[in-house]
Motif scaffolding. Structure first.
Motif, PDB file in Angstrom:
ATOM      1  N   ALA A  31       0.821  -1.215   0.000  1.00 48.30           N
ATOM      2  CA  ALA A  31       0.000   0.000   0.000  1.00 48.30           C
ATOM      3  C   ALA A  31       0.851   1.259   0.000  1.00 48.30           C
ATOM      4  CB  ALA A  31      -0.918   0.000   1.223  1.00 48.30           C
ATOM      5  N   ALA A  32       2.116   1.134   0.408  1.00 51.30           N
ATOM      6  CA  ALA A  32       2.972   2.315   0.579  1.00 51.30           C
ATOM      7  C   ALA A  32       3.220   3.040  -0.739  1.00 51.30           C
ATOM      8  CB  ALA A  32       4.296   1.903   1.217  1.00 51.30           C
ATOM      9  N   GLY A  33       3.362   2.294  -1.861  1.00 55.27           N
ATOM     10  CA  GLY A  33       3.653   2.931  -3.136  1.00 55.27           C
ATOM     11  C   GLY A  33       2.574   3.916  -3.557  1.00 55.27           C
ATOM     12  N   THR A  37       2.896   8.032  -3.471  1.00 53.94           N
ATOM     13  CA  THR A  37       2.670   8.772  -4.720  1.00 53.94           C
ATOM     14  C   THR A  37       1.573   9.818  -4.550  1.00 53.94           C
ATOM     15  OG1 THR A  37       3.373   6.909  -6.087  1.00 53.94           O
ATOM     16  CG2 THR A  37       1.962   8.568  -7.138  1.00 53.94           C
ATOM     17  N   LEU A  38       0.434   9.424  -4.006  1.00 59.51           N
ATOM     18  CA  LEU A  38      -0.689  10.354  -3.854  1.00 59.51           C
ATOM     19  C   LEU A  38      -0.436  11.373  -2.741  1.00 59.51           C
ATOM     20  CD1 LEU A  38      -3.716   7.962  -4.435  1.00 59.51           C
ATOM     21  CD2 LEU A  38      -2.729   9.630  -6.015  1.00 59.51           C
ATOM     22  N   HIS A  39       0.365  11.008  -1.743  1.00 56.55           N
ATOM     23  CA  HIS A  39       0.730  11.982  -0.711  1.00 56.55           C
ATOM     24  C   HIS A  39       1.554  13.117  -1.326  1.00 56.55           C
ATOM     25  CE1 HIS A  39       1.938  13.577   3.212  1.00 56.55           C
ATOM     26  NE2 HIS A  39       3.193  13.565   2.778  1.00 56.55           N
ATOM     27  N   ILE A  40       2.488  12.763  -2.190  1.00 59.64           N
ATOM     28  CA  ILE A  40       3.334  13.777  -2.836  1.00 59.64           C
ATOM     29  C   ILE A  40       2.533  14.614  -3.823  1.00 59.64           C
ATOM     30  CG2 ILE A  40       5.284  14.075  -4.417  1.00 59.64           C
ATOM     31  CD1 ILE A  40       6.547  11.599  -3.049  1.00 59.64           C
ATOM     32  N   VAL A  41       1.656  13.975  -4.577  1.00 64.55           N
ATOM     33  CA  VAL A  41       0.884  14.696  -5.605  1.00 64.55           C
ATOM     34  C   VAL A  41      -0.257  15.509  -4.993  1.00 64.55           C
ATOM     35  CG1 VAL A  41      -0.601  14.416  -7.626  1.00 64.55           C
ATOM     36  CG2 VAL A  41       1.485  13.057  -7.412  1.00 64.55           C
ATOM     37  N   ALA A 161      -5.820   7.261   0.704  1.00 69.30           N
ATOM     38  CA  ALA A 161      -5.246   8.499   0.167  1.00 69.30           C
ATOM     39  C   ALA A 161      -6.310   9.439  -0.376  1.00 69.30           C
ATOM     40  CB  ALA A 161      -4.229   8.167  -0.923  1.00 69.30           C
ATOM     41  N   THR A 162      -7.280   8.894  -1.118  1.00 71.20           N
ATOM     42  CA  THR A 162      -8.315   9.740  -1.701  1.00 71.20           C
ATOM     43  C   THR A 162      -9.309  10.243  -0.650  1.00 71.20           C
ATOM     44  OG1 THR A 162      -9.557   7.744  -2.288  1.00 71.20           O
ATOM     45  CG2 THR A 162      -8.150   8.716  -3.983  1.00 71.20           C
ATOM     46  N   SER A 163      -9.246   9.657   0.542  1.00 72.03           N
ATOM     47  CA  SER A 163     -10.070  10.148   1.651  1.00 72.03           C
ATOM     48  C   SER A 163      -9.358  11.254   2.418  1.00 72.03           C
ATOM     49  CB  SER A 163     -10.416   9.005   2.610  1.00 72.03           C
ATOM     50  OG  SER A 163     -11.133   7.992   1.933  1.00 72.03           O
ATOM     51  N   GLY A 164      -8.129  11.579   1.994  1.00 73.67           N
ATOM     52  CA  GLY A 164      -7.371  12.647   2.630  1.00 73.67           C
ATOM     53  C   GLY A 164      -6.607  12.222   3.862  1.00 73.67           C
TER      54      GLY A 164
END
Length: 432
Positions: A31-33, A37-41, A161-164
């Motif tokens: 799950a980390a990848g 990625t989404l944390h940075i973007v 990630a998409t839940s913030g």
């Protein structure tokens, strides 16, 4: 094809337990990848090239650390070798989501350097617990369980990630990985055949002993001569002598180097495809549907792994990689989630076979005494490919759009295989 091989292999308790523990231990980092990625973007507001660069830094750390970790497992034992990982996983991944991008890079590098070496440990232990034709089935099963992991992990990471909640998600990754490391230390799977001997002695059921010994390397047959065929002691002595003579890097032959190149190419194609899938769906505003594509992609890999593991003859890893890279190219033409999911089935069918075929070949070529180090370098090659594939795909995504990720790594993989096949053909002609 003989699918009964899976039933026979899973009847061996140590192998069954190893595969289960390995699958559970891999879930957090799978799950980390997506989370990183989404944390940075999304959270840090950087582009996909920056996210790819961070993934590259992480995997470079893993690549540099894997041989050392493998050597530590060989020399001091699994439990002692895992202590740095158990400590660092929680510390590093609890800090990473709270820092700026500039500080994130060195932190993820250290995190990669000390990451829990679950992939190499499982492969090394399978090399002890299975031999001959059973190794193909064992490594295929390992690749299949890994695909189940990548059905669960990235989908869960995308939802978080998409839940913030990327900050909480990355912290949970670190804590969960440390717990997995503690469990692995408690389980302590065999990484040398003498460890397997202890496992057999502790097993109370004679039938289980016979099953384990019959699938273990010659060293175990020597230790349990009453259960082994005549001449096993001689085979064990010869095996041990070969291992002692194979000091240094004597095991690193041209064939092994070619297998490492295949591993690097597979890592490049897989990581680039991973970034391409995330970018394609995030750009179209469908981040929550990332899990759908990953399920199709990984399910196809499971099917391919099942078929490959039941085959009587191996397929050259470079041929499998060539097919996977070429079939990645059509993913660039997908314009919606379901089209992308269905097209991903084509390269997905060859994911597990590529990795299991290369792992099996390395285990066959390298003596047990050096196998931990060899598997560490194999892991380094794989993660070096991942380190190349993520930024390569990220740069082309920023230039060409989401399709650029699939085109770049697919074309690069095809080119690598064609060069490898040409060199192989040239060497055969020279030998003739």
């Amino acid at each position: 094809m003989n699918f009964a091989l899976y039933r026979e292999l899973l009847a061996i308790r140590p192998i069954r337990r190893l595969l289960l523990v390995g699958m559970v231990a891999r879930i957090p980092h799978s799950a980390a990848g997506v989370l990183l990625t989404l944390h940075i973007v999304l959270t840090l507001g950087q582009g996909y090239a920056a996210a790819g660069a961070a993934a590259a830094v992480l995997t470079i750390g893993i690549a540099l650390g894997a041989p050392w970790r493998g050597r530590r497992v060989d020399t001091v034992g699994l439990r002692t070798a895992l202590i740095p990982s158990v400590i660092s996983e929680t510390v590093i991944w609890s800090i990473v989501p709270h820092v700026s991008y500039q500080w994130l890079l060195p932190l993820v590098f250290v995190g990669g350097l000390l990451t829990l070496p679950i992939f190499s440990v499982v492969r090394q232990s399978l090399g002890v617990l299975a031999e001959g034709d059973q190794r193909r089935t064992a490594f295929a099963l390992d690749a299949i369980t890994t695909e189940f992991v990548f059905m669960i992990g990235p989908a869960a990471g995308a939802v978080v990630a998409t839940s913030g909640h990327t900050t909480a998600g990355l912290t949970v990754v670190g804590v969960a990985t440390s717990l997995a490391g503690l469990f692995l230390m408690w389980f302590n799977p065999p990484t040398r055949s003498r460890d397997q001997t202890v496992e057999c002695v502790e097993d109370e059921q004679h039938a289980a002993e016979v099953a384990v010994v019959s699938t273990a390397p010659a060293h175990v047959q020597e230790a349990a001569a009453e259960l082994a065929p005549a001449g096993a002691a001689t085979s064990a002595a010869q095996s041990g002598l070969r291992g002692r003579l194979a000091g240094g890097f004597a095991w690193f032959t041209a064939t092994v180097a070619a297998l490492f190149a295949v591993a690097a190419g597979a890592g490049m194609v897989l990581s680039g495809t991973d970034v391409g899938i995330v970018a394609a769906l995030e750009t179209g505003g469908h981040q929550s549907e990332i899990g759908i594509v990953f399920v199709f992609w990984c399910a196809a890999s499971v099917l391919g792994g099942l078929i490959y593991g039941a085959m009587h003859r191996p397929i050259p890893p470079v041929i499998l990689l060539l097919g996977m890279a070429a079939l990645t190219l059509p993913m660039a033409f997908a314009h919606d989630t379901w089209t992308l999911a269905f097209i991903s089935v084509l390269p997905g069918l060859l994911c597990a076979p590529v990795l299991s075929a290369a792992s099996e070949k390395v285990a066959d070529l390298v003596s047990e005494e050096r196998r931990g180090e060899a598997m560490g370098w194999y892991g380094s090659a794989l993660t070096a490919g991942v380190a190349l594939g993520s930024p390569l795909a990220g740069v082309f995504i920023d230039i060409m759009g989401p399709s650029g990720g699939f085109v770049s790594v697919g074309a690069a993989g095809v080119l690598l295989c064609l060069v490898g096949l040409a060199l192989q053909q040239r060497r055969r002609r020279a030998a003739a």
